[in-house]
Write a protein that holds these residues in place. Sequence first.
Motif, PDB file in Angstrom:
ATOM      1  N   MET A   1      37.147  -9.309  77.796  1.00 35.23           N
ATOM      2  CA  MET A   1      38.432  -9.075  78.447  1.00 35.23           C
ATOM      3  C   MET A   1      39.618  -9.505  77.583  1.00 35.23           C
ATOM      4  O   MET A   1      40.771  -9.342  77.974  1.00 35.23           O
ATOM      5  CB  MET A   1      38.494  -9.795  79.802  1.00 35.23           C
ATOM      6  N   GLY A   2      39.328 -10.039  76.393  1.00 36.00           N
ATOM      7  CA  GLY A   2      40.392 -10.450  75.490  1.00 36.00           C
ATOM      8  C   GLY A   2      41.002 -11.796  75.822  1.00 36.00           C
ATOM      9  O   GLY A   2      42.060 -12.153  75.298  1.00 36.00           O
ATOM     10  N   ALA A   3      40.328 -12.580  76.670  1.00 37.37           N
ATOM     11  CA  ALA A   3      40.852 -13.901  77.034  1.00 37.37           C
ATOM     12  C   ALA A   3      40.652 -14.915  75.920  1.00 37.37           C
ATOM     13  O   ALA A   3      41.423 -15.867  75.793  1.00 37.37           O
ATOM     14  CB  ALA A   3      40.188 -14.387  78.317  1.00 37.37           C
ATOM     15  N   VAL A   4      39.606 -14.720  75.118  1.00 39.78           N
ATOM     16  CA  VAL A   4      39.377 -15.568  73.944  1.00 39.78           C
ATOM     17  C   VAL A   4      39.387 -14.676  72.710  1.00 39.78           C
ATOM     18  O   VAL A   4      39.188 -13.458  72.816  1.00 39.78           O
ATOM     19  CB  VAL A   4      38.037 -16.341  74.047  1.00 39.78           C
ATOM     20  N   PRO A   5      39.632 -15.225  71.537  1.00 39.35           N
ATOM     21  CA  PRO A   5      39.727 -14.396  70.337  1.00 39.35           C
ATOM     22  C   PRO A   5      38.400 -13.714  70.001  1.00 39.35           C
ATOM     23  O   PRO A   5      37.327 -14.189  70.391  1.00 39.35           O
ATOM     24  CB  PRO A   5      40.105 -15.405  69.241  1.00 39.35           C
ATOM     25  N   PRO A   6      38.457 -12.603  69.276  1.00 33.35           N
ATOM     26  CA  PRO A   6      37.226 -11.999  68.761  1.00 33.35           C
ATOM     27  C   PRO A   6      36.477 -13.007  67.887  1.00 33.35           C
ATOM     28  O   PRO A   6      37.056 -13.979  67.389  1.00 33.35           O
ATOM     29  CB  PRO A   6      37.729 -10.818  67.926  1.00 33.35           C
ATOM     30  N   ALA A   7      35.194 -12.765  67.706  1.00 27.50           N
ATOM     31  CA  ALA A   7      34.347 -13.724  66.988  1.00 27.50           C
ATOM     32  C   ALA A   7      34.864 -14.033  65.589  1.00 27.50           C
ATOM     33  O   ALA A   7      34.825 -15.190  65.148  1.00 27.50           O
ATOM     34  CB  ALA A   7      32.919 -13.190  66.915  1.00 27.50           C
ATOM     35  N   ASN A   8      35.363 -13.032  64.876  1.00 25.29           N
ATOM     36  CA  ASN A   8      35.815 -13.283  63.498  1.00 25.29           C
ATOM     37  C   ASN A   8      37.021 -14.212  63.472  1.00 25.29           C
ATOM     38  O   ASN A   8      37.134 -15.085  62.604  1.00 25.29           O
ATOM     39  CB  ASN A   8      36.127 -11.965  62.789  1.00 25.29           C
ATOM     40  N   ILE A   9      37.926 -14.058  64.440  1.00 25.41           N
ATOM     41  CA  ILE A   9      39.100 -14.941  64.486  1.00 25.41           C
ATOM     42  C   ILE A   9      38.689 -16.340  64.924  1.00 25.41           C
ATOM     43  O   ILE A   9      39.159 -17.342  64.376  1.00 25.41           O
ATOM     44  CB  ILE A   9      40.172 -14.348  65.419  1.00 25.41           C
ATOM     45  N   SER A  10      37.786 -16.435  65.904  1.00 23.73           N
ATOM     46  CA  SER A  10      37.301 -17.748  66.337  1.00 23.73           C
ATOM     47  C   SER A  10      36.621 -18.481  65.195  1.00 23.73           C
ATOM     48  O   SER A  10      36.799 -19.691  65.024  1.00 23.73           O
ATOM     49  CB  SER A  10      36.335 -17.596  67.513  1.00 23.73           C
ATOM     50  N   ALA A  11      35.839 -17.755  64.406  1.00 21.24           N
ATOM     51  CA  ALA A  11      35.151 -18.381  63.267  1.00 21.24           C
ATOM     52  C   ALA A  11      36.153 -18.887  62.241  1.00 21.24           C
ATOM     53  O   ALA A  11      35.989 -19.981  61.679  1.00 21.24           O
ATOM     54  CB  ALA A  11      34.191 -17.380  62.632  1.00 21.24           C
TER      55      ALA A  11
END
Length: 453
Positions: free
Chosen positions: A265-275
């Motif tokens: 839902m876009g509430a948390v960043p995509p995996a690449n940005i989180s990493a």
Amino acid sequence: MKKKLLLLLMLLVTSILIIACNGDEDTVGEDSEGTDNGSGEESNDEGSASEEEVEIRFAWWGNTERDKKYNEILDLYEEQNPNVTIIREPSTWNDYWPKLSTQVAGGNAPDIFGLHLLLYGNEYFTKDVIEPLDSYVDQGLVSLEGWDQSVLDAGTYNGDLLALAKGVTIQALITNKSKIEGLGLDAPPAEISYEDFKDYAATAAEALPDGEYVTVDPTLIGEHGIEMWVRQQGGSLLTPDGSALGFEKEHLTEYWQYWAEMREMGAVPPANISAEQAGVPEESTLFAQGKQLFQDRPTNQAKMFADLLGDAELAITRYPVMEDGEFRGGEQLQVPAIVMSQNSDVKEEAAKLLSFFVNDLEATKIYSAENGLPGTEPVRENLEGSLHPMDQKAVEHMNLVTEDIPKTTIRPEGAVQITELYQSYSEQVAFEQMTIDEAVDAFFEEAATILGQ
């Protein structure tokens, strides 16, 4: 305020210590010239100048703001003890533990170093690498005057005092209330359930511009989230003896599914940005840049983010509660501490510095509850009236949280390998390299091998 802090600290740390004691269970520095320096001994520049030159290695984890505090304290100590040079070895949280592990394995540990008792207490207490402090207390080099016994017990293993706490803190969601209200939304209540938080996140995500997010993805920043989730359901990361996982497959499946939906839902960043975010300094996080509404951090870090965000009003929101769980909350109390290496060649001088850091009134005022509530009454009294507003909120938050959480436990040996394994499979799920069911099965199978089943 004094009574409230003392009662709170006694309540908090008593719950930690069932396992911290495991097998068994500084006159405070005066802020005046030529008096007690925190080690129980008098010192002045003239006396120190004639003493033998000493180098002390001191390692800690943190960020640029914390580094400034450490350096100011260590500069103060060097001024009072001109014969001492302190070799400073700061690292970020992610870099600190692999570096320390390598140093310890090579017999090259710093003379003094920070140790997070919840996460790594047993890992290092059982390696015979930490110097017991009891003899230095007996010599008057380390002062325990005014320390709460429960806090001392947190750093005691098999009857030996191995660590002195720098503070007590707890995980929470640091909340940018100003940014939320700027979106036309109300800030969430101090307590919110997982389902209500998901609904709130969906609404907030719709209101945020591209490139901004509701909260961090806890599956990609460590194991605190999954540990709280299973503790709320009566489980634990590992069984007390470390022989098995303390939760079932369905617990992990449901947890990863919850955060996969938040990601979708876009509430948390995509995996690449989180990493990418996992390894950046705090000032470079999305939250500190005003691009995220919540930040998953211990409450003692709230004041740092308040300073980084300037005029923004911050609040502390409890980690989501589980209304139908065995416990509504699953938070673990965290005790960052300071220890001395058994291999140090300058143990007496290191003991004096260690005592100074946690006892001296001027030094602890500089530190200003950086790692949470201090464990010694004279230091708490000296900080009254000067606590950062976010530290005041942290005290209120702890009062709320400690009413309905299970007892805090120090993780058994083997927990580090399991948390590393968990992180590896969390990343594969987030990057869609494995399905959740595949990752759960693989994690449990490999964990059983690591734990010797």
